[in-house]
Design a protein around this motif. Structure first.
Motif, short mmCIF file in Angstrom:
data_model
loop_
_atom_site.label_atom_id
_atom_site.label_comp_id
_atom_site.label_asym_id
_atom_site.label_seq_id
_atom_site.Cartn_x
_atom_site.Cartn_y
_atom_site.Cartn_z
N ASP A 133 86.56 -24.44 65.18
CA ASP A 133 85.61 -23.62 64.44
C ASP A 133 84.54 -24.47 63.77
O ASP A 133 83.35 -24.14 63.77
N VAL A 134 84.97 -25.59 63.18
CA VAL A 134 84.04 -26.48 62.50
C VAL A 134 83.01 -27.03 63.48
O VAL A 134 81.80 -27.01 63.25
N HIS A 135 83.49 -27.50 64.61
CA HIS A 135 82.60 -28.11 65.59
C HIS A 135 81.63 -27.10 66.20
O HIS A 135 80.53 -27.45 66.61
N LYS A 136 82.04 -25.85 66.26
CA LYS A 136 81.18 -24.82 66.84
C LYS A 136 80.30 -24.15 65.79
O LYS A 136 79.55 -23.22 66.10
N GLY A 137 80.41 -24.61 64.54
CA GLY A 137 79.52 -24.12 63.50
C GLY A 137 79.95 -22.81 62.86
O GLY A 137 79.19 -22.20 62.11
N ARG A 138 81.18 -22.35 63.14
CA ARG A 138 81.60 -21.07 62.58
C ARG A 138 82.22 -21.22 61.20
O ARG A 138 82.29 -20.25 60.45
N ALA A 139 82.70 -22.40 60.88
CA ALA A 139 83.39 -22.58 59.61
C ALA A 139 82.38 -22.60 58.46
O ALA A 139 81.25 -23.07 58.60
N LEU A 140 82.77 -22.07 57.31
CA LEU A 140 81.90 -22.05 56.15
C LEU A 140 81.81 -23.44 55.54
O LEU A 140 82.80 -24.17 55.49
N PRO A 141 80.64 -23.82 55.03
CA PRO A 141 80.52 -25.11 54.36
C PRO A 141 81.28 -25.09 53.04
O PRO A 141 81.54 -24.04 52.47
N GLY A 142 81.62 -26.28 52.56
CA GLY A 142 82.31 -26.34 51.28
C GLY A 142 83.25 -27.51 51.19
O GLY A 142 83.21 -28.44 52.00
N GLN A 143 84.13 -27.45 50.21
CA GLN A 143 85.11 -28.50 49.97
C GLN A 143 86.47 -28.01 50.48
O GLN A 143 87.06 -27.09 49.92
N LEU A 144 86.94 -28.63 51.57
CA LEU A 144 88.19 -28.23 52.19
C LEU A 144 89.35 -28.95 51.50
O LEU A 144 89.39 -30.18 51.46
N ILE A 145 90.30 -28.19 50.98
CA ILE A 145 91.40 -28.76 50.19
C ILE A 145 92.70 -28.66 50.97
O ILE A 145 93.07 -27.59 51.46
N ILE A 146 93.37 -29.79 51.09
CA ILE A 146 94.67 -29.83 51.73
C ILE A 146 95.66 -30.48 50.78
O ILE A 146 95.31 -31.38 50.02
N TYR A 147 96.89 -30.00 50.81
CA TYR A 147 97.97 -30.62 50.04
C TYR A 147 98.75 -31.51 50.99
O TYR A 147 99.49 -31.00 51.84
N PRO A 148 98.59 -32.83 50.90
CA PRO A 148 99.18 -33.73 51.90
C PRO A 148 100.69 -33.64 52.01
O PRO A 148 101.25 -33.94 53.06
N GLN A 149 101.36 -33.22 50.92
CA GLN A 149 102.82 -33.09 50.97
C GLN A 149 103.26 -31.71 51.46
O GLN A 149 104.44 -31.48 51.67
N GLY A 150 102.32 -30.82 51.62
CA GLY A 150 102.59 -29.54 52.24
C GLY A 150 103.21 -28.48 51.35
O GLY A 150 103.39 -27.35 51.79
N THR A 151 103.50 -28.81 50.10
CA THR A 151 104.16 -27.86 49.22
C THR A 151 104.03 -28.34 47.78
O THR A 151 103.56 -29.45 47.52
N ARG A 152 104.47 -27.49 46.84
CA ARG A 152 104.50 -27.92 45.44
C ARG A 152 105.63 -28.92 45.23
O ARG A 152 106.73 -28.73 45.75
N VAL A 153 105.33 -29.95 44.47
CA VAL A 153 106.31 -31.00 44.21
C VAL A 153 106.45 -31.16 42.69
O VAL A 153 105.47 -31.46 42.00
N ALA A 154 107.64 -30.95 42.17
CA ALA A 154 107.87 -31.03 40.73
C ALA A 154 107.69 -32.47 40.24
O ALA A 154 107.90 -33.43 40.98
N PRO A 155 107.29 -32.65 38.98
CA PRO A 155 107.14 -33.99 38.41
C PRO A 155 108.42 -34.82 38.58
O PRO A 155 109.52 -34.34 38.34
N LYS A 158 109.82 -36.96 44.79
CA LYS A 158 108.99 -37.57 45.82
C LYS A 158 109.21 -36.85 47.14
O LYS A 158 110.34 -36.58 47.53
N LYS A 159 108.11 -36.52 47.79
CA LYS A 159 108.16 -35.94 49.13
C LYS A 159 107.17 -36.69 50.00
O LYS A 159 106.12 -37.14 49.51
N PRO A 160 107.47 -36.82 51.29
CA PRO A 160 106.59 -37.60 52.16
C PRO A 160 105.22 -36.94 52.34
O PRO A 160 105.08 -35.72 52.27
N PHE A 161 104.22 -37.77 52.56
CA PHE A 161 102.88 -37.29 52.87
C PHE A 161 102.80 -37.05 54.37
O PHE A 161 103.17 -37.90 55.18
N LYS A 162 102.31 -35.87 54.75
CA LYS A 162 102.28 -35.49 56.16
C LYS A 162 100.96 -35.92 56.81
O LYS A 162 99.94 -36.10 56.15
#
Length: 242
Positions: A133-155, A158-162
Protein backbone atom coordinates in the motif's frame (compact mmCIF):
# COMPACT_ATOMS: atom_id res chain seq x y z
CA UNK A 1 -11.62 9.51 49.16
CA UNK A 2 -9.44 6.46 48.63
CA UNK A 3 -7.04 6.17 45.72
CA UNK A 4 -8.97 3.17 44.41
CA UNK A 5 -12.26 5.12 44.31
CA UNK A 6 -10.57 8.05 42.60
CA UNK A 7 -9.16 5.66 40.02
CA UNK A 8 -12.57 4.13 39.39
CA UNK A 9 -14.18 7.54 38.91
CA UNK A 10 -11.38 8.61 36.59
CA UNK A 11 -11.74 5.51 34.41
CA UNK A 12 -15.52 5.82 34.30
CA UNK A 13 -15.53 9.45 33.18
CA UNK A 14 -12.71 8.73 30.72
CA UNK A 15 -14.87 6.27 28.79
CA UNK A 16 -18.00 8.41 29.04
CA UNK A 17 -16.14 11.37 27.55
CA UNK A 18 -14.67 9.10 24.88
CA UNK A 19 -18.19 8.19 23.75
CA UNK A 20 -19.36 11.80 23.86
CA UNK A 21 -16.40 13.15 21.89
CA UNK A 22 -16.69 10.33 19.37
CA UNK A 23 -20.27 11.38 18.65
CA UNK A 24 -19.37 15.07 18.40
CA UNK A 25 -16.60 14.41 15.89
CA UNK A 26 -18.29 11.56 14.00
CA UNK A 27 -19.80 13.44 11.07
CA UNK A 28 -16.86 15.83 10.63
CA UNK A 29 -14.48 12.84 10.78
CA UNK A 30 -16.47 11.12 8.02
CA UNK A 31 -15.99 14.19 5.83
CA UNK A 32 -12.31 14.83 6.51
CA UNK A 33 -9.56 12.99 8.35
CA UNK A 34 -8.43 16.29 9.84
CA UNK A 35 -11.47 16.15 12.09
CA UNK A 36 -10.61 12.58 13.12
CA UNK A 37 -7.12 13.68 14.11
CA UNK A 38 -8.57 16.70 15.93
CA UNK A 39 -10.87 14.47 17.94
CA UNK A 40 -8.05 12.08 18.83
CA UNK A 41 -5.77 14.94 19.90
CA UNK A 42 -8.46 16.63 21.97
CA UNK A 43 -9.42 13.42 23.74
CA UNK A 44 -5.86 12.40 24.55
CA UNK A 45 -5.10 15.86 25.90
CA UNK A 46 -8.25 15.62 28.03
CA UNK A 47 -7.20 12.26 29.49
CA UNK A 48 -3.78 13.66 30.42
CA UNK A 49 -5.43 16.66 32.09
CA UNK A 50 -7.96 14.65 34.08
CA UNK A 51 -5.35 12.08 35.11
CA UNK A 52 -3.35 14.88 36.68
CA UNK A 53 -6.07 16.39 38.86
CA UNK A 54 -8.19 13.30 39.53
CA UNK A 55 -5.53 10.73 40.41
CA UNK A 56 -2.36 12.82 40.68
CA UNK A 57 -0.78 11.34 37.57
CA UNK A 58 1.14 14.03 35.74
CA UNK A 59 2.65 13.30 32.33
CA UNK A 60 5.52 14.65 30.31
CA UNK A 61 6.79 14.13 26.77
CA UNK A 62 10.53 14.59 26.31
CA UNK A 63 12.79 14.77 23.30
CA UNK A 64 12.08 16.08 19.82
CA UNK A 65 8.57 15.15 18.71
CA UNK A 66 8.79 13.79 15.13
CA UNK A 67 6.55 15.60 12.68
CA UNK A 68 7.72 14.14 9.40
CA UNK A 69 7.08 10.68 7.98
CA UNK A 70 9.08 8.35 10.21
CA UNK A 71 8.84 4.95 11.82
CA UNK A 72 8.45 5.14 15.59
CA UNK A 73 9.45 2.06 17.57
CA UNK A 74 8.03 2.50 21.06
CA UNK A 75 8.10 0.75 24.40
CA UNK A 76 4.57 -0.37 25.31
CA UNK A 77 3.56 -0.72 28.96
CA UNK A 78 -0.09 0.31 29.09
CA UNK A 79 -2.87 2.26 27.38
CA UNK A 80 -1.40 5.49 28.73
CA UNK A 81 1.64 5.42 26.46
CA UNK A 82 -0.79 5.32 23.51
CA UNK A 83 -2.50 8.39 24.96
CA UNK A 84 0.82 10.23 25.27
CA UNK A 85 1.89 9.37 21.73
CA UNK A 86 -1.43 10.43 20.22
CA UNK A 87 -1.50 13.66 22.22
CA UNK A 88 1.65 15.05 20.56
CA UNK A 89 2.19 13.34 17.18
CA UNK A 90 0.52 15.20 14.29
CA UNK A 91 -0.61 12.08 12.38
CA UNK A 92 -0.12 8.97 14.51
CA UNK A 93 -1.02 5.58 13.09
CA UNK A 94 -0.33 2.27 14.76
CA UNK A 95 0.46 -1.28 13.78
CA UNK A 96 -2.31 -2.84 15.90
CA UNK A 97 -3.74 -6.28 16.49
CA UNK A 98 -6.62 -7.09 14.17
CA UNK A 99 -9.14 -7.62 16.99
CA UNK A 100 -9.02 -3.91 17.89
CA UNK A 101 -10.54 -3.08 14.53
CA UNK A 102 -13.91 -4.23 15.88
CA UNK A 103 -13.67 -2.37 19.21
CA UNK A 104 -16.51 0.18 19.52
CA UNK A 105 -15.37 3.77 18.88
CA UNK A 106 -11.65 3.01 19.12
CA UNK A 107 -11.68 0.68 16.13
CA UNK A 108 -13.48 3.07 13.78
CA UNK A 109 -11.30 6.05 14.66
CA UNK A 110 -8.16 3.90 14.47
CA UNK A 111 -8.99 2.87 10.92
CA UNK A 112 -9.97 6.42 10.00
CA UNK A 113 -6.53 7.80 10.95
CA UNK A 114 -4.73 5.04 9.07
CA UNK A 115 -3.85 2.40 11.67
CA UNK A 116 -2.83 -0.96 10.23
CA UNK A 117 -4.54 -4.06 11.70
CA UNK A 118 -2.43 -7.21 11.67
CA UNK A 119 -3.17 -10.83 12.39
CA UNK A 120 -0.67 -11.90 15.05
CA UNK A 121 -0.47 -15.29 13.44
CA UNK A 122 0.09 -13.81 9.98
CA UNK A 123 2.10 -10.70 10.81
CA UNK A 124 4.49 -11.17 7.88
CA UNK A 125 1.68 -11.20 5.33
CA UNK A 126 0.04 -8.16 6.93
CA UNK A 127 3.27 -6.17 6.86
CA UNK A 128 3.72 -7.21 3.24
CA UNK A 129 0.28 -5.83 2.34
CA UNK A 130 1.02 -2.62 4.21
CA UNK A 131 4.30 -2.13 2.38
CA UNK A 132 2.50 -2.72 -0.90
CA UNK A 133 0.00 0.00 0.00
CA UNK A 134 2.81 2.40 0.88
CA UNK A 135 4.66 1.81 -2.36
CA UNK A 136 1.50 2.25 -4.41
CA UNK A 137 0.68 5.53 -2.67
CA UNK A 138 -2.49 4.35 -0.94
CA UNK A 139 -1.22 4.59 2.62
CA UNK A 140 -1.87 7.79 4.56
CA UNK A 141 1.14 9.95 5.44
CA UNK A 142 2.13 10.25 9.06
CA UNK A 143 4.11 8.70 11.88
CA UNK A 144 3.84 4.90 11.81
CA UNK A 145 4.13 3.42 15.31
CA UNK A 146 5.16 -0.14 15.99
CA UNK A 147 5.74 -1.87 19.32
CA UNK A 148 8.89 -3.93 18.69
CA UNK A 149 8.07 -6.38 21.48
CA UNK A 150 4.60 -6.92 20.08
CA UNK A 151 2.71 -6.48 23.34
CA UNK A 152 2.54 -4.59 26.63
CA UNK A 153 5.48 -5.37 28.88
CA UNK A 154 5.27 -4.65 32.61
CA UNK A 155 8.12 -2.73 34.29
CA UNK A 156 11.03 -5.01 35.12
CA UNK A 157 10.06 -7.75 32.68
CA UNK A 158 12.02 -8.49 29.53
CA UNK A 159 10.60 -9.70 26.24
CA UNK A 160 12.49 -10.16 22.97
CA UNK A 161 12.36 -7.52 20.25
CA UNK A 162 10.76 -8.92 17.10
CA UNK A 163 12.14 -8.51 13.61
CA UNK A 164 9.04 -6.75 12.20
CA UNK A 165 10.38 -3.32 13.13
CA UNK A 166 13.61 -4.04 11.21
CA UNK A 167 11.62 -5.14 8.16
CA UNK A 168 9.61 -1.92 8.18
CA UNK A 169 12.73 0.16 8.75
CA UNK A 170 14.44 -1.40 5.75
CA UNK A 171 11.49 -1.41 3.39
CA UNK A 172 9.92 1.98 4.13
CA UNK A 173 13.17 3.88 3.62
CA UNK A 174 12.48 6.09 6.63
CA UNK A 175 14.43 7.00 9.74
CA UNK A 176 13.38 5.27 12.95
CA UNK A 177 12.69 7.18 16.16
CA UNK A 178 12.86 4.97 19.29
CA UNK A 179 10.63 5.91 22.21
CA UNK A 180 11.00 4.91 25.87
CA UNK A 181 8.55 5.17 28.74
CA UNK A 182 7.84 4.44 32.40
CA UNK A 183 4.03 4.71 32.32
CA UNK A 184 3.56 1.14 33.56
CA UNK A 185 4.65 2.23 37.03
CA UNK A 186 1.52 4.34 37.40
CA UNK A 187 -0.98 2.97 34.88
CA UNK A 188 -0.60 -0.83 34.80
CA UNK A 189 -1.55 -3.24 32.03
CA UNK A 190 -4.52 -4.54 34.02
CA UNK A 191 -6.58 -3.40 36.97
CA UNK A 192 -8.27 -0.24 38.23
CA UNK A 193 -5.69 1.47 40.43
CA UNK A 194 -3.92 4.49 38.99
CA UNK A 195 -0.96 5.77 41.02
CA UNK A 196 0.25 9.37 41.42
CA UNK A 197 3.59 10.34 39.96
CA UNK A 198 5.19 11.55 36.74
CA UNK A 199 4.66 9.36 33.69
CA UNK A 200 7.20 10.07 30.97
CA UNK A 201 7.36 9.28 27.27
CA UNK A 202 10.74 10.12 25.75
CA UNK A 203 11.58 10.31 22.07
CA UNK A 204 15.19 9.22 21.59
CA UNK A 205 17.72 10.18 18.88
CA UNK A 206 16.86 8.97 15.41
CA UNK A 207 18.38 5.89 13.90
CA UNK A 208 19.17 7.02 10.34
CA UNK A 209 18.06 4.93 7.41
CA UNK A 210 20.54 2.47 5.95
CA UNK A 211 21.75 0.28 8.80
CA UNK A 212 21.92 -3.46 8.41
CA UNK A 213 19.25 -5.49 10.18
CA UNK A 214 21.42 -6.89 12.98
CA UNK A 215 22.98 -3.51 13.76
CA UNK A 216 19.59 -1.81 13.68
CA UNK A 217 18.00 -4.33 16.06
CA UNK A 218 20.91 -4.16 18.49
CA UNK A 219 20.82 -0.36 18.56
CA UNK A 220 17.03 -0.24 18.86
CA UNK A 221 16.87 -2.63 21.80
CA UNK A 222 19.80 -1.02 23.62
CA UNK A 223 18.38 2.48 23.23
CA UNK A 224 14.79 1.67 24.20
CA UNK A 225 15.60 -0.64 27.11
CA UNK A 226 18.36 1.57 28.47
CA UNK A 227 16.24 4.72 28.39
CA UNK A 228 13.15 2.94 29.76
CA UNK A 229 15.20 1.54 32.67
CA UNK A 230 16.47 5.06 33.37
CA UNK A 231 12.92 6.44 33.38
CA UNK A 232 11.74 3.61 35.62
CA UNK A 233 14.51 4.41 38.11
CA UNK A 234 13.54 8.08 37.95
CA UNK A 235 10.00 7.06 38.85
CA UNK A 236 11.20 5.11 41.90
CA UNK A 237 11.37 1.60 40.45
CA UNK A 238 14.41 -0.47 41.34
CA UNK A 239 15.46 -3.06 38.81
CA UNK A 240 16.64 -6.37 40.21
CA UNK A 241 20.25 -7.07 39.35
CA UNK A 242 21.23 -10.29 37.68
Amino acid sequence: MTRWVRSLLFIGQMYLVMAAMALVFLVPAMITRRAAYAGVHLYCGYVRWTARWMVGLASEVRGEVPRDEVLIAAKHQSFFDIILLCSVLPRPKFIMKKELKWTPIVGWYAMRIGCVPVDRGKRGAAIGRMLDDVHKGRALPGQLIIYPQGTRVAPGLKKPFKVGSAVLYAQLGQDCVPAATNVGLFWPRHGILRKPGLAVLEFLPRIPQGREQAAFMATLEAEIEGASDRLLAEGGFRLEEG
